[in-house]
Design a protein around this motif. Structure first.
Motif, short mmCIF file in Angstrom:
data_model
loop_
_atom_site.label_atom_id
_atom_site.label_comp_id
_atom_site.label_asym_id
_atom_site.label_seq_id
_atom_site.Cartn_x
_atom_site.Cartn_y
_atom_site.Cartn_z
N ASP A 133 12.61 -0.04 16.32
CA ASP A 133 14.04 0.16 16.49
C ASP A 133 14.30 0.88 17.80
O ASP A 133 13.51 1.70 18.23
N HIS A 152 9.17 -9.29 2.32
CA HIS A 152 9.33 -9.33 0.87
C HIS A 152 9.35 -7.93 0.27
O HIS A 152 10.30 -7.55 -0.40
N ARG A 177 8.80 -5.05 2.15
CA ARG A 177 9.15 -4.07 3.19
C ARG A 177 8.01 -3.12 3.52
O ARG A 177 8.23 -1.99 3.92
N ASP A 218 5.22 -1.97 6.05
CA ASP A 218 4.98 -2.18 7.47
C ASP A 218 3.72 -1.47 7.91
O ASP A 218 3.29 -0.50 7.29
N GLU A 258 2.83 2.27 8.53
CA GLU A 258 2.46 3.18 7.43
C GLU A 258 0.97 3.50 7.44
O GLU A 258 0.56 4.54 6.95
N ASN A 306 25.68 1.83 0.68
CA ASN A 306 25.83 1.05 1.90
C ASN A 306 24.54 0.31 2.24
O ASN A 306 23.45 0.76 1.89
N THR A 363 20.82 -4.90 0.07
CA THR A 363 20.66 -6.34 0.02
C THR A 363 20.28 -6.74 -1.40
O THR A 363 19.32 -6.21 -1.96
N VAL A 385 16.83 -2.79 -1.52
CA VAL A 385 16.65 -4.24 -1.48
C VAL A 385 16.22 -4.69 -2.87
O VAL A 385 15.23 -4.20 -3.41
N THR A 432 12.81 -0.60 -2.64
CA THR A 432 12.66 -2.05 -2.60
C THR A 432 12.13 -2.49 -3.96
O THR A 432 11.13 -1.95 -4.43
N TYR A 463 10.72 -5.82 -5.90
CA TYR A 463 10.30 -7.17 -5.52
C TYR A 463 9.33 -7.71 -6.55
O TYR A 463 8.79 -6.97 -7.37
N GLY A 464 9.10 -8.99 -6.47
CA GLY A 464 8.05 -9.63 -7.25
C GLY A 464 8.47 -9.91 -8.68
O GLY A 464 9.47 -9.41 -9.17
N ARG A 477 8.81 -0.06 -4.43
CA ARG A 477 8.23 0.82 -3.42
C ARG A 477 9.35 1.34 -2.54
O ARG A 477 10.48 0.85 -2.58
N ILE A 478 9.02 2.34 -1.79
CA ILE A 478 10.02 2.94 -0.90
C ILE A 478 9.76 2.43 0.51
O ILE A 478 8.65 2.54 1.03
N TRP A 479 10.78 1.86 1.09
CA TRP A 479 10.68 1.33 2.44
C TRP A 479 10.71 2.50 3.42
O TRP A 479 11.42 3.49 3.20
N SER A 480 9.96 2.35 4.49
CA SER A 480 9.93 3.44 5.46
C SER A 480 11.23 3.52 6.25
O SER A 480 11.53 4.55 6.84
N GLY A 481 11.98 2.42 6.27
CA GLY A 481 13.23 2.43 7.02
C GLY A 481 13.04 1.99 8.46
O GLY A 481 14.01 1.88 9.20
N LYS A 501 15.43 -0.74 10.40
CA LYS A 501 16.73 -0.86 9.74
C LYS A 501 17.87 -1.04 10.75
O LYS A 501 18.86 -1.69 10.46
N GLU A 505 17.98 -4.59 11.51
CA GLU A 505 18.48 -5.35 10.38
C GLU A 505 19.99 -5.22 10.27
O GLU A 505 20.68 -6.21 10.00
#
Lengths: 561, 172
Positions: free
Chosen positions: A99, A127, A129, A131, A134, B85, B88, B106, B126, B128-129, B135-139, B142, B145
Motif C-alpha cells: 500500500d 480467498h 487473505r 499474505d 506475515e 465499513n 465484503t 470478508v 475473514t 472462508y471455505g 482468520r484475521i487479515w493483516s490489512g 486494504k 482494495e
C-alpha cells in the motif's frame, strides 16, 4: 440404486472367462465403458490397469507453462515461475505491491488512480487473505519470485541432507546402472520415449533398491548392491541424528505446551503438499510453489501401440491419438421399466411437498426388485460405428473347471434368479450425425425391423422358453436399439441381481460398398463368400447389475404401485 | 405487527434501479444500492455496492445500520443488524441475523455464517471455505482494495443509469 452395466477387461484373468460377478474380487475386472481403451492392432479391450503409462510432458496447472523434462528435476517438480499455493487454504497466490503510505483518514481520500506498485511486493491470497509478509517474505521486484523462494527451499536442512545423500550414492548408482541397464533395456525399454526414460531413471536413481518397474532387473540390482556394498565408504550425515532430533523435539513440546487453540497447529492438508519437513505452527507456513502436472500417453501392453496421446500443448485438452472403447463397442444402457414407471408416478403425485431425502428413499423402494416376482429389463444398445451391426446376446457360460470346486455354491447362487435374454441376433443402425437421419431412413429401418422382430419372436416360440412376449426388440431408432430381457426372482432369493452377459456383434470391416443383403449375415457365413463385404465378429463380456433383491414385507409402497 | 409502511429516503447521489424491490422504511446514502428487501428500518451508508440478487433483510425491530463502502456480491443474503465499513460479502454467502460485522470483514463465497448466539466479528475477520474457517487479515493491501472499490462504484454510477430506469426517493 440405478441398474448399471460394466465392461470386462481380461487383463487380470487366467482363463478367457470373466469371474462370476458375485465375487467381490470381480469388480476389479469390470470397468465403465468410458474408462476403457481399444487396441486396434490386438483387437482387444484395454483398461487403465493394464495399459502402459508414459509421461509425455510436464506443465504447470496454473500458468500452463510446458516445462522441459530436463528442468523438472532441477526445479524439484514445482513451477519455477510466479505460481504459488497459499499455505493456508491452497488457493493460488497473486503478487501485489504494498500500500502507499497511509494517510490519517485514508478512507475519505479521493480516488487515487495511480496506486501503482510500490516495493516491497508480497504474495497475497484472495480467498483467505493470507499474505506472505506475515512470514517475512517480501520481494523487491515482482518477477522471478520462484527462484528466490527456491533458495529458501534449497537451504532447508532436509534438502541439503538429501543432496548429500544423492552425492554419496552417485558413484555406486552409476556403477550399478551401467551393469544392469543394458540387458534389461534391450528387451523392455525399446519403445519408451526419452522423457519416460528420463523419468524412470530419475525415479530409480533417487531411491536406491527400487529399480525400474521390472522384477527381473530389480533382483539383479539387489544382487549387484550386495556385491558392491563393501567398496563404498559409510555415509556420514551433515547433522548428528540425535542432536537434530533433540533440537526440534524440545521446541515442539514447548509449543504444544503453550497451545491455546487447535488452529495454531498446521493441519494435515496444510502440510501434506510440502516436500520437506514443514513447521508445526500454522502461522509459520511458507508459500509453496505449485506442483507440476504431467500429460500422460498410454500404450497397449502387448503390442505397444499408442492408445492415448495428448496434444503437447498444455492449453489443449485434445488428443492426437485416442483409441477409446466407446468408439468401438456399442454402448449399453440398462433400465428397469417398472422402476421408471414408478418414478414417473411419484414425480406426478409428490410434486409439491416431499423432502429430498424422503423422495430419494421412495425412489429406491420404487425401483426395487422384490423376491417372488419377475421383471423385464431393457438394454439399449447404441452403435458408435458408421456401419450397422448385428448384436447377439448370451449369458456367460461358466467353464467346467471353474464350477467343479465351488459347484454347490454356484448352483445355489444360480437358483436365486433366472435371466432370459433375446437369443436371436438383432440389428443396430449405423451411427450418423443427427441431421443425417431422415424420415426415409426411419421407414427403411422399420421395414427391416418388421422382419427382424418376427424372426426373433418366431425363434423364441420354437425354443418354448416361457413368455417370449417380454423378450425381444422393444424399440429401434437411429443408431439405438432397445431389447428387453426378463429376470425371474424366486421367493427365497437374496442378494444382488448381477449376471455376466456375453455380447457379440458382427460388423463390416473395410468395405467401400454398402449392400443391404448381408445385413443378416452371420460372421461364419460371410467370411466364405467373396462378393459380400467382409464381416468380422467381436465379443466382449459385461456384467449387468440390476440392483439388489428386496423382500416383500418391507416395501409396502411398491406393492401398492 | 403493524403493516409495513413504505418510506424510502434516497440520497440524491445514490443510484437505485427501478426494478429493485424495496419494502419498509429505507434510507440510502450516496452510493449505489439495488435489491434490498427489508422489514424493519434499514439505513445504508454511502459508497455501498449491492449487486444483483443480493438480499438484505432486517429481522429485528431496531434500525439495521449498514456503513460505508460495503460490497454485497451477487446472490448474497445479509441479515446482520449492524454492518460496519468496507466489508465484503461474497457471492452466495449467507449471514444470519445473529452476526454483527465491524469493519474490513470478508465473508467468502458461499459461506454460511450462523452463530447460535449473538456475535460481533472483529475488524479484519475473514471467513472462508466450506467449513467457514476464520482468520484475521493483516490489512495489508486494504488501501488498494478500497481504491478499487471506489472505482468500481464510480463506474457503476456512470454505467447503470444508461441501462436502467432509476428510482428516486419520496422526498425528491
Amino acid at each position: 440404486m440405478a441398474p448399471k452395466i460394466e465392461y470386462y477387461c481380461p487383463c487380470l484373468a487366467e482363463s478367457p472367462y470373466p469371474p462370476p460377478p458375485h465375487l467381490a474380487s470381480s469388480s476389479y475386472s469390470f470397468h465403465a465403458l468410458h474408462n476403457l481403451f481399444f487396441c486396434e492392432e490386438c483387437d482387444a479391450v484395454r483398461c487403465n490397469r493394464c495399459v502402459l503409462v508414459e509421461v509425455s510432458g510436464y506443465y504447470c496447472p496454473n500458468c500452463l507453462f510446458e516445462v522441459p523434462s530436463a528442468s523438472v528435476r532441477a526445479e524439484k517438480n514445482r513451477c519455477a515461475r510466479n505460481c504459488f499455493l497459499c499455505p493456508n487454504c491452497r488457493n493460488t497466490l497473486t503478487v501485489v505491491p504494498s500500500d502507499p503510505p497511509e494517510d490519517v483518514d485514508s478512507r475519505m481520500s479521493p480516488i487515487v488512480s495511480t496506486t501503482l506498485g510500490e516495493p516491497p511486493f508480497f504474495l497475497y491470497c484472495n480467498h483467505c487473505r493470507w499474505d506472505s509478509a506475515e512470514v517475512d517474505i517480501t520481494f523487491e521486484k515482482p518477477t522471478g519470485l520462484a527462484a528466490q523462494l527456491q533458495k529458501f527451499e534449497d537451504s532447508a536442512p532436509e534438502s541439503l541432507e538429501f543432496e548429500r545423500l544423492k552425492e554419496h550414492f552417485e558413484p555406486f548408482l552409476r556403477a550399478s546402472s551401467s551393469s544392469t541397464a543394458l540387458p534389461s533395456a534391450s528387451s523392455h525399454h525399446v519403445h519408451t520415449n526419452p522423457i519416460t526414460a528420463a523419468a524412470s531413471s530419475a525415479l530409480a536413481r533417487d531411491i536406491p533398491g527400487v529399480g525400474k518397474y521390472n522384477p527381473l532387473s530389480r533382483s539383479r540390482i539387489g544382487r549387484d548392491k550386495a556385491a558392491h556394498r563393501q567398496e563404498y565408504p559409510d555415509y556420514k550425515s551433515r547433522v548428528e541424528v540425535g542432536h537434530a532430533a533433540a533440537l526440534s523435539g524440545e521446541v515442539d513440546v514447548e509449543l504444544l505446551r503453550h497451545l491455546e487453540t487447535v488452529g495454531e497447529v498446521a493441519s494435515l492438508e496444510q502440510r501434506w503438499s510440502n516436500s520437506w519437513v514443514t513447521p508445526l505452527r500454522a502461522s509459520d507456513l511458507k508459500p509453496l510453489r505449485i506442483p507440476l502436472q504431467s500429460k500422460k500417453s498410454k500404450r497397449c501392453p502387448s503390442c505397444r501401440h499408442i492408445l492415448i496421446k495428448p496434444e503437447q500443448k498444455a492449453q489443449s485438452t485434445r488428443f492426437k491419438i485416442k483409441l477409446v472403447a466407446a468408439n468401438y463397442l456399442p454402448a449399453i444402457a440398462v433400465t428397469l421399466p417398472h422402476a421408471q414407471a414408478a418414478l414417473e408416478m411419484m414425480k406426478r403425485s409428490s410434486a409439491k411437498s416431499v423432502s429430498a431425502a424422503a423422495a430419494a428413499e421412495e425412489q429406491q423402494t420404487a425401483g426395487a426388485l422384490i423376491a417372488g416376482h419377475s421383471y423385464s429389463f431393457h438394454l439399449a444398445f447404441t452403435n458408435p460405428l458408421y456401419d450397422p451391426i448385428q448384436i447377439r446376446l448370451a449369458k456367460a457360460v461358466v467353464p467346467a473347471h471353474m464350477t467343479e470346486d465351488a459347484e454347490a455354491a454356484e448352483r445355489a447362487r444360480r437358483s436365486t434368479f433366472q435371466i432370459q435374454l433375446p437369443s436371436a441376433a438383432f440389428p443396430v443402425g449405423a451411427f450418423a450425425e443427427a441431421w443425417e437421419y431422415d424420415d426415409e431412413d426411419e421407414d427403411m429401418f422399420l421395414d427391416e425391423d418388421g422382419v427382424e422382430l418376427l424372426d426373433a419372436r418366431g425363434k423364441k416360440g420354437k425354443d418354448g422358453r416361457g413368455k417370449s412376449r417380454s423378450v425381444g426388440i422393444v424399440d429401434k431408432r437411429a443408431n439405438v436399439t432397445i431389447v428387453s430381457g426378463e429376470v425371474l426372482i424366486p421367493k427365497e432369493a437374496r442378494g444382488d441381481v448381477k449376471f455376466n452377459m456375453l455380447v457379440s456383434y458382427t460388423y463390416r470391416s473395410d468395405d467401400p460398398e454398402p449392400s443391404e443383403e448381408v445385413e443378416v449375415g452371420t460372421p461364419s457365413r460371410s467370411h466364405g463368400t467373396n462378393k459380400a463385404p467382409e464381416m468380422k465378429n467381436f465379443s466382449f463380456y459385461t456384467v449387468v447389475d440390476l440392483g439388489s433383491i428386496m423382500y416383500r414385507e418391507e416395501p409396502k409402497l411398491t406393492a401398492d404401485l | 405487527m403493524p403493516p409495513i409502511r413504505d418510506k424510502f429516503t434516497i440520497h440524491s447521489k445514490a443510484v437505485v434501479c427501478q426494478d429493485v424491490e424495496l419494502k419498509g422504511d429505507i434510507t440510502i446514502g450516496a452510493g449505489k444500492p439495488p435489491m434490498p428487501l427489508p422489514s424493519g428500518p434499514i439505513v445504508i451508508g454511502s459508497g455501498c455496492i449491492i449487486e444483483e440478487g443480493a438480499i438484505i433483510v432486517n429481522r429485528r425491530k431496531e434500525v439495521m445500520r449498514i456503513g460505508d463502502d460495503n460490497l454485497f456480491e451477487i446472490g448474497c443474503r445479509v441479515e446482520s443488524p449492524t454492518v460496519g465499513n468496507c466489508n465484503t460479502v461474497c457471492t452466495r454467502a449467507r449471514v444470519h441475523h445473529t452476526l454483527r460485522m465491524s469493519s474490513y470483514c470478508v465473508i467468502g463465497a458461499g459461506v454460511l455464517v450462523v452463530p447460535t448466539e449473538d456475535e460481533m466479528l472483529d475488524d479484519y475477520t475473514t471467513i472462508y471455505g466450506p467449513s467457514a474457517e476464520r482468520r484475521i487479515w493483516s490489512g495489508r493491501g486494504k488501501v488498494q482494495e478500497m481504491d478499487l472499490r471506489r472505482k468500481h462504484a464510480e463506474y457503476l454510477r456512470e454505467m447503470l443509469p444508461k441501462f436502467n430506469r432509476l428510482r428516486r426517493g419520496d422526498g425528491t
